[in-house]
Design a protein around this motif. Structure first.
Motif, mmCIF file in Angstrom:
data_model
loop_
_atom_site.group_PDB
_atom_site.id
_atom_site.type_symbol
_atom_site.label_atom_id
_atom_site.label_comp_id
_atom_site.label_asym_id
_atom_site.label_seq_id
_atom_site.Cartn_x
_atom_site.Cartn_y
_atom_site.Cartn_z
ATOM 1 N N HIS A 8 0.827 -1.205 0.000
ATOM 2 C CA HIS A 8 0.000 0.000 0.000
ATOM 3 C C HIS A 8 0.862 1.254 0.000
ATOM 4 O O HIS A 8 2.057 1.199 0.273
ATOM 5 C CB HIS A 8 -0.959 0.027 1.202
ATOM 6 N N GLU A 55 -3.753 3.739 1.589
ATOM 7 C CA GLU A 55 -4.032 3.814 3.020
ATOM 8 C C GLU A 55 -4.046 5.285 3.408
ATOM 9 O O GLU A 55 -3.016 5.957 3.348
ATOM 10 C CB GLU A 55 -2.924 3.083 3.816
ATOM 11 N N HIS A 79 4.380 7.205 3.334
ATOM 12 C CA HIS A 79 5.236 6.016 3.272
ATOM 13 C C HIS A 79 4.811 5.069 2.166
ATOM 14 O O HIS A 79 3.703 5.148 1.650
ATOM 15 C CB HIS A 79 5.287 5.284 4.622
ATOM 16 N N ALA A 81 4.694 0.930 1.443
ATOM 17 C CA ALA A 81 4.759 -0.338 2.167
ATOM 18 C C ALA A 81 4.927 -1.497 1.196
ATOM 19 O O ALA A 81 4.169 -1.628 0.231
ATOM 20 C CB ALA A 81 3.499 -0.543 2.999
ATOM 21 N N GLU A 129 7.900 0.990 4.730
ATOM 22 C CA GLU A 129 7.301 0.058 5.687
ATOM 23 C C GLU A 129 7.384 -1.337 5.084
ATOM 24 O O GLU A 129 7.143 -1.511 3.889
ATOM 25 C CB GLU A 129 5.827 0.440 5.916
HETATM 26 ZN ZN ZN Z 1 1.190 1.652 6.130
#
Ligand code: ZN
Length: 136
Positions: A8, A55, A79, A81, A129
């Motif tokens: 994500h 997200e 971020h 991921a 992440e």
């Molecule tokens: Zn995340």
């Protein structure tokens, strides 16, 4: 370490209610509800996109990491991921390679996923992440 896919994109927003409109109404993504992760002072909302997700992240406290991010850089991508097959193995490998980690061991994130963040100083400024979870 085996990276399976981009799991994500984490996007910091002032308000999920306001922020979701673009993704939902304009792009036609499906909003799947939100979840507060108290330990990270954040409410998250996932909108699936094919095999990945967007997200949305809304801070629940002024001193939370998402609030600090918005204060410094404004709303936007916070971020990236990556889904890994085995997060403990991935973290051990990164430690061996001398990569700076924010999380030395995985913690539990939204949806019960095991997650860990790498330090942006190790990644040319991108907050990365890693996550391990079941499902698509
Ligand atoms: Zn995340």
């Amino acid at each position: 370490m085996k990276i399976l896919k981009i799991d994500h994109l984490g996007i910091a927003v002032n308000s999920i209610d306001a922020g979701r409109k673009f993704w939902e109404d304009i792009l036609g993504l499906r909003f799947e509800g939100s979840e507060t992760v108290a330990a990270q002072k954040v409410t998250t909302a996932f909108l699936p996109v094919g095999q990945s997700e967007v997200e949305l992240l809304e801070s629940t406290a002024p001193d939370g990491p998402v609030a600090k991010f918005i204060e410094k850089r404004g709303e936007g991508v916070q971020h990236v991921a990556f889904r890994v097959e085995n997060i403990e193995e991935a973290l051990a490998e990164l430690k061996d390679k001398g990569v700076a980690l924010i999380d030395q061991t995985p913690r539990i994130g939204a949806g019960g996923a095991k997650i860990a963040f790498l330090h942006p100083k190790a990644t040319a400024g991108v907050l990365v992440e890693l996550c391990e979870r079941e499902g698509k």
